[in-house]
Design a protein around this motif. Structure first.
Motif, PDB file in Angstrom:
ATOM      1  N   LEU A 180       0.855  -1.168   0.000  1.00 40.13           N
ATOM      2  CA  LEU A 180       0.000   0.000   0.000  1.00 40.13           C
ATOM      3  C   LEU A 180       0.899   1.228   0.000  1.00 40.13           C
ATOM      4  N   VAL A 181       0.941   1.937  -1.124  1.00 38.59           N
ATOM      5  CA  VAL A 181       1.895   3.042  -1.274  1.00 38.59           C
ATOM      6  C   VAL A 181       1.293   4.392  -0.909  1.00 38.59           C
ATOM      7  N   ASN A 182      -0.034   4.462  -0.803  1.00 37.20           N
ATOM      8  CA  ASN A 182      -0.666   5.735  -0.447  1.00 37.20           C
ATOM      9  C   ASN A 182      -1.972   5.458   0.291  1.00 37.20           C
ATOM     10  N   GLU A 183      -1.964   5.642   1.601  1.00 37.89           N
ATOM     11  CA  GLU A 183      -3.148   5.378   2.407  1.00 37.89           C
ATOM     12  C   GLU A 183      -4.318   6.285   2.036  1.00 37.89           C
ATOM     13  N   GLU A 184      -4.017   7.525   1.615  1.00 35.52           N
ATOM     14  CA  GLU A 184      -5.080   8.462   1.271  1.00 35.52           C
ATOM     15  C   GLU A 184      -5.843   8.008   0.032  1.00 35.52           C
ATOM     16  N   TYR A 185      -5.188   7.280  -0.858  1.00 33.74           N
ATOM     17  CA  TYR A 185      -5.852   6.808  -2.061  1.00 33.74           C
ATOM     18  C   TYR A 185      -6.711   5.570  -1.810  1.00 33.74           C
ATOM     19  N   CYS A 186      -6.439   4.862  -0.732  1.00 34.92           N
ATOM     20  CA  CYS A 186      -7.207   3.646  -0.423  1.00 34.92           C
ATOM     21  C   CYS A 186      -8.607   4.040   0.022  1.00 34.92           C
ATOM     22  N   ASP A 187      -9.651   3.587  -0.702  1.00 33.24           N
ATOM     23  CA  ASP A 187     -11.014   3.988  -0.363  1.00 33.24           C
ATOM     24  C   ASP A 187     -11.673   3.056   0.646  1.00 33.24           C
ATOM     25  N   GLY A 188     -11.002   1.959   0.996  1.00 28.06           N
ATOM     26  CA  GLY A 188     -11.523   1.070   2.019  1.00 28.06           C
ATOM     27  C   GLY A 188     -12.662   0.181   1.567  1.00 28.06           C
ATOM     28  N   LEU A 189     -12.970   0.159   0.278  1.00 29.80           N
ATOM     29  CA  LEU A 189     -14.050  -0.686  -0.220  1.00 29.80           C
ATOM     30  C   LEU A 189     -13.618  -2.129  -0.395  1.00 29.80           C
ATOM     31  N   GLY A 190     -12.329  -2.366  -0.545  1.00 31.73           N
ATOM     32  CA  GLY A 190     -11.816  -3.735  -0.583  1.00 31.73           C
ATOM     33  C   GLY A 190     -12.009  -4.468  -1.883  1.00 31.73           C
ATOM     34  N   ASP A 191     -12.022  -3.750  -3.025  1.00 29.82           N
ATOM     35  CA  ASP A 191     -12.131  -4.437  -4.315  1.00 29.82           C
ATOM     36  C   ASP A 191     -10.956  -5.386  -4.551  1.00 29.82           C
ATOM     37  N   CYS A 192      -9.841  -5.100  -3.882  1.00 35.18           N
ATOM     38  CA  CYS A 192      -8.643  -5.913  -4.068  1.00 35.18           C
ATOM     39  C   CYS A 192      -8.703  -7.239  -3.313  1.00 35.18           C
ATOM     40  N   LEU A 193      -9.558  -7.336  -2.286  1.00 34.13           N
ATOM     41  CA  LEU A 193      -9.582  -8.539  -1.459  1.00 34.13           C
ATOM     42  C   LEU A 193      -9.911  -9.807  -2.242  1.00 34.13           C
ATOM     43  N   PRO A 194     -11.026  -9.821  -3.005  1.00 34.49           N
ATOM     44  CA  PRO A 194     -11.346 -11.043  -3.744  1.00 34.49           C
ATOM     45  C   PRO A 194     -10.371 -11.347  -4.878  1.00 34.49           C
ATOM     46  N   ALA A 195      -9.587 -10.334  -5.286  1.00 34.47           N
ATOM     47  CA  ALA A 195      -8.629 -10.548  -6.372  1.00 34.47           C
ATOM     48  C   ALA A 195      -7.374 -11.270  -5.901  1.00 34.47           C
ATOM     49  N   CYS A 196      -7.132 -11.284  -4.587  1.00 34.94           N
ATOM     50  CA  CYS A 196      -5.904 -11.881  -4.049  1.00 34.94           C
ATOM     51  C   CYS A 196      -6.065 -13.373  -3.832  1.00 34.94           C
ATOM     52  N   PRO A 197      -5.387 -14.213  -4.612  1.00 37.81           N
ATOM     53  CA  PRO A 197      -5.532 -15.671  -4.466  1.00 37.81           C
ATOM     54  C   PRO A 197      -4.837 -16.216  -3.215  1.00 37.81           C
TER      55      PRO A 197
END
Length: 219
Positions: A36-53
């Motif tokens: 995570l390179v920029n906490e301010e850009y993270c919207d907290g919705l977690g679209d990345c969670l299901p993408a991580c195998p």
């Protein structure tokens, strides 16, 4: 309290799928691991969670955030009322301005990459909120340009392939990317930069950032 992602470096296998899933550009691969390179850009919705195998990504609370933030944590969703000065400047006819739109359609995903109006054009790729937020958007940024709009958050797609096709097939003179000053709009800028790289062309590019209270962020 705002949510942000936490990436377990030991579990991460460096596949990069979370980077593709993050429309805000908050995640990058660093030395073969997602970070995570920029906490301010993270919207907290977690679209990345299901993408991580590997199951290396979790959501966690970010300490110190304002208690009145919306559950999603995304500034682009925060409601605010804007106050304008001199709103009664005169009769409607006296303040009417002519549109600077030069083509149709304007949506990135609808336009044909081979359309004739692209040849020799100065291209504006804009977040669709920008023209509503900034009053002089037509006269200052759309004038003389071919305008394409999109919302990386709502459309949920990568514009870079389509934009790269446009740049490759046509002689584009310049590209301007106009984004809102919210995390999800990073996707517009990221797509333009990726398209320029994929095209293999050297084309002048500038970035315009519009704040949610209707000003141009010059920082």
């Amino acid at each position: 309290m705002k949510k942000i992602i936490n990436i377990d470096g030991e579990k991460c296998d460096g596949c990069g799928l979370c980077v593709e899933a993050c429309h805000e550009g908050a995640i990058q691969l660093i030395e073969g691991k997602a970070a995570l390179v920029n906490e301010e850009y993270c919207d907290g919705l977690g679209d990345c969670l299901p993408a991580c195998p590997a199951g290396a990504i979790t959501l966690t609370d970010k300490i110190g955030e304002k208690s009145n933030e919306l559950p999603c944590g995304c500034p682009s969703s925060h409601a605010k009322e804007l106050t304008r000065e001199n709103e009664t400047a005169g009769p409607r006819e006296a303040v009417r301005e002519q549109t600077q739109l030069r083509q149709w359609p304007v949506q990135i995903k609808l336009v044909s990459s081979g359309a004739k109006f692209f040849n020799g054009a100065d291209l504006l790729v804009a977040a669709d909120c920008a023209a509503y937020a900034y009053g002089n958007f037509h006269s200052e940024y759309m004038r003389g340009k071919i305008t394409l709009i999109g919302c990386p958050k709502l459309d949920g797609e990568d514009y870079s392939e389509k934009l790269a096709e446009i740049l490759i097939k046509n002689e584009i003179k310049s590209v301007t990317a106009a984004r809102m000053d919210v995390p999800c709009c990073a996707g517009i800028v990221n797509a333009v930069r990726a398209a320029l790289q994929k095209s293999g062309k050297i084309i002048p590019c500038s970035i315009v950032t519009v704040t949610t209270d209707g000003k141009i962020n010059k920082n």
